[in-house]
Design a protein around this motif. Structure first.
Motif, PDB file in Angstrom:
ATOM      1  N   ASP A 118      27.570  -1.385  38.203  1.00 52.47           N
ATOM      2  CA  ASP A 118      27.227  -0.120  37.807  1.00 52.47           C
ATOM      3  C   ASP A 118      25.816  -0.423  36.807  1.00 52.47           C
ATOM      4  OD1 ASP A 118      29.603   0.410  38.357  1.00 52.47           O
ATOM      5  OD2 ASP A 118      30.996  -0.031  36.628  1.00 52.47           O
ATOM      6  N   TYR A 119      25.423  -1.326  36.295  1.00 49.81           N
ATOM      7  CA  TYR A 119      23.845  -2.285  35.761  1.00 49.81           C
ATOM      8  C   TYR A 119      23.097  -1.376  37.243  1.00 49.81           C
ATOM      9  CZ  TYR A 119      25.966  -3.245  31.290  1.00 49.81           C
ATOM     10  OH  TYR A 119      26.397  -3.570  29.715  1.00 49.81           O
TER      11      TYR A 119
ATOM     12  N   GLN B 112      30.500 -11.960  28.244  1.00 51.07           N
ATOM     13  CA  GLN B 112      30.224 -10.687  27.682  1.00 51.07           C
ATOM     14  C   GLN B 112      29.369 -10.060  28.583  1.00 51.07           C
ATOM     15  OE1 GLN B 112      29.404 -13.912  25.671  1.00 51.07           O
ATOM     16  NE2 GLN B 112      27.324 -13.785  26.944  1.00 51.07           N
ATOM     17  N   ASP B 113      29.805  -8.086  28.064  1.00 51.61           N
ATOM     18  CA  ASP B 113      28.520  -8.037  28.230  1.00 51.61           C
ATOM     19  C   ASP B 113      26.841  -8.103  28.089  1.00 51.61           C
ATOM     20  OD1 ASP B 113      30.193  -6.417  30.330  1.00 51.61           O
ATOM     21  OD2 ASP B 113      29.937  -4.993  28.613  1.00 51.61           O
TER      22      ASP B 113
ATOM     23  N   GLY C 147      32.011  -5.307  39.331  1.00 51.22           N
ATOM     24  CA  GLY C 147      31.946  -4.797  38.085  1.00 51.22           C
ATOM     25  C   GLY C 147      30.956  -4.259  37.431  1.00 51.22           C
ATOM     26  N   GLN C 148      31.190  -4.672  36.002  1.00 47.19           N
ATOM     27  CA  GLN C 148      29.960  -3.852  36.028  1.00 47.19           C
ATOM     28  C   GLN C 148      28.852  -3.834  36.171  1.00 47.19           C
ATOM     29  OE1 GLN C 148      30.845  -1.706  33.042  1.00 47.19           O
ATOM     30  NE2 GLN C 148      29.100  -1.604  32.556  1.00 47.19           N
ATOM     31  N   SER C 149      28.466  -4.890  36.976  1.00 47.46           N
ATOM     32  CA  SER C 149      27.061  -5.952  37.081  1.00 47.46           C
ATOM     33  C   SER C 149      26.977  -4.433  37.970  1.00 47.46           C
ATOM     34  CB  SER C 149      26.683  -7.085  37.485  1.00 47.46           C
ATOM     35  OG  SER C 149      27.207  -7.974  36.122  1.00 47.46           O
TER      36      SER C 149
ATOM     37  N   LYS D 187      25.982  -7.881  43.535  1.00 52.64           N
ATOM     38  CA  LYS D 187      26.493  -7.899  42.255  1.00 52.64           C
ATOM     39  C   LYS D 187      28.227  -7.064  42.470  1.00 52.64           C
ATOM     40  CE  LYS D 187      22.485  -7.197  40.150  1.00 52.64           C
ATOM     41  NZ  LYS D 187      22.474  -8.575  39.178  1.00 52.64           N
TER      42      LYS D 187
ATOM     43  N   ASP E 230      30.123 -11.939  37.134  1.00 52.39           N
ATOM     44  CA  ASP E 230      28.453 -11.125  37.388  1.00 52.39           C
ATOM     45  C   ASP E 230      28.180 -10.449  38.849  1.00 52.39           C
ATOM     46  OD1 ASP E 230      26.125  -9.968  37.278  1.00 52.39           O
ATOM     47  OD2 ASP E 230      25.565 -12.061  36.442  1.00 52.39           O
TER      48      ASP E 230
ATOM     49  N   PRO F 218      23.700  -6.088  28.314  1.00 49.41           N
ATOM     50  CA  PRO F 218      23.014  -4.926  28.918  1.00 49.41           C
ATOM     51  C   PRO F 218      21.719  -4.817  29.700  1.00 49.41           C
ATOM     52  CG  PRO F 218      23.864  -4.031  27.269  1.00 49.41           C
ATOM     53  CD  PRO F 218      23.924  -5.412  27.300  1.00 49.41           C
TER      54      PRO F 218
ATOM     55  N   GLY G  86      27.351  -7.433  33.957  1.00 50.81           N
ATOM     56  CA  GLY G  86      28.633  -7.322  33.270  1.00 50.81           C
ATOM     57  C   GLY G  86      29.412  -8.949  32.382  1.00 50.81           C
TER      58      GLY G  86
END
Length: 385
Positions: free
Chosen positions: A363-364, A318-319, A359-361, A357, A330, A321, A326
């Motif tokens: 972007d973070y 899961q994410d 994916g979502q990681s 990093k 990761d 934050p 992400g």
């Protein structure tokens, strides 16, 4: 008157008795050469060699006059140079070598007499009867089934179970049951990179026996002059589930960021093709489920120069934050290190590693003003004791 006539007759006959007998067939006295020949013949008879009776007969025949010239020539003959090996009476093929006393043989005398010495290297020693020597080849293959058919504690019937219990405990302790301590700094390195040089440590060790151990692991990284970006410590119990793999379970404590404690379960061991693998899943006290898989392979260029490719993958269910993690994949780390083992326990290395990093990681990371991809040029030491 008769007496006077007899004396006159005797005086006239005296010259007849003083005549030269050199032309008569007188028996000759044995010469020194003939005596030497007879000694040699006696020696050969003692060795078991057949010698004919006429081998040492004198050169003159009975009734033949012996002249002074012949005696002089015969006395000058060197019998030590005679080739007794050519004696017709010797039949070496009929010699009984088993009955011969080789210890009593006068090899020096044989050589001085002109006879060729025996060639012991040419003798067929393989045909000798060695008696008790067993030349049967050792059979190859597994032991027969009857070899393990006896009772597992046969000594108890002789010495008693109580007497053998202490011996079995000592055997287990000295052959696989002893406790050992091992500690390794797998990576202790300086990292040159854009945006600020950093550092990294990755150490682990254990104490225990072949089946059960207590493991210790710690790793972290950061930039010089700043607080560590990540740091953790693990305490694990490990149990061997096969010849190459250990099952590990325990606790992980994060030392930076939002402090979290994780339950850990994983495996560590040697995969096919000699890959060293360490895989674990983490469940935090906040309910976050993450996983990490590390693999490395030692490629020996020489006995001391080793090239090691390494990969590390981090995943999350899961994410998260607050941690910049992400869901899904990761991050990925791919590295290549070249080390030289001055000793097996001490090896400096150089290398390069790429961190990314995904994916979502990623972007973070961009949202925090960080570069999601970094290239590290590393210089470090690998050690163990």
């Amino acid at each position: 008157m008769r007496l006077i006539v007899a004396m006159l007759l005797a005086g006239t006959a005296a010259p007849a008795f003083a005549q030269d007998h050199s032309g008569h067939a007188m028996p000759a006295a044995p010469s020194p050469a003939q005596s030497e020949c007879e000694k040699e013949a006696a020696r050969h008879r003692a060795m078991g060699h057949p010698v004919s009776e006429g081998a040492c007969a004198p050169a003159t025949q009975p009734g033949e006059p012996v002249s002074a010239d012949r005696h002089d020539g015969h006395s000058d003959m060197d019998h030590s140079q005679m080739d007794h090996g050519q004696m017709e009476a010797m039949d070496h093929s009929a010699m009984d070598h088993q009955a011969m006393d080789h210890g009593a043989m006068d090899h020096a005398g044989m050589q001085s007499s002109g006879q060729a010495p025996m060639d012991h290297q040419a003798m067929d020693h393989g045909a000798m009867d060695h008696g008790t020597v067993d030349m049967t080849p050792i059979p190859l293959g597994p032991p027969p089934a009857s070899a393990g058919s006896g009772p597992p504690s046969a000594a108890d019937a002789i010495w008693g179970a109580e007497a053998m219990r202490a011996s079995r405990e000592a055997l287990r302790a000295e052959n696989g049951g002893m406790k050992t301590f091992w500690f390794q700094g797998d990576r202790a390195e300086y990292r040159a990179r854009e945006g600020g040089d950093g550092y990294l440590w990755d150490v682990q060790g254990y104490y225990g026996g072949d089946l059960d151990k207590v493991w210790f692991k710690s790793e972290g990284e950061g930039t010089f002059g700043e607080s560590p970006e990540a740091a953790e410590i693990q305490g694990l119990w490990s149990h061997a589930i096969g010849p190459w793999w250990d099952l590990q379970a325990g606790v992980r404590q994060d030392l930076t960021g939002p402090e979290r404690t994780h339950a850990v379960i994983g495996v560590q061991g040697l995969a096919p093709y000699m890959f060293e693998v360490d895989a674990a899943a983490f469940l935090s006290t906040k309910g976050d489920l993450t996983a990490r898989v590390e693999a490395e392979l030692d490629q020996r260029i020489t006995q001391r120069l080793i090239l090691q490719p390494r990969a590390e993958v981090n995943l999350a269910a899961q994410d998260i934050p607050e941690l910049g993690v992400g869901a899904g994949l990761d991050s990925v780390e791919l590295g290549l290190r070249l080390r030289y083992e001055f000793a097996r326990e001490f090896a400096p290395y150089i290398g390069v590693e790429q961190e990314s990093k995904v994916g979502q990681s990623a972007d973070y990371a961009r949202a925090a003003g960080e570069d999601p991809s970094l290239t590290n040029y590393v210089l470090g030491i690998r050690f163990w004791f």
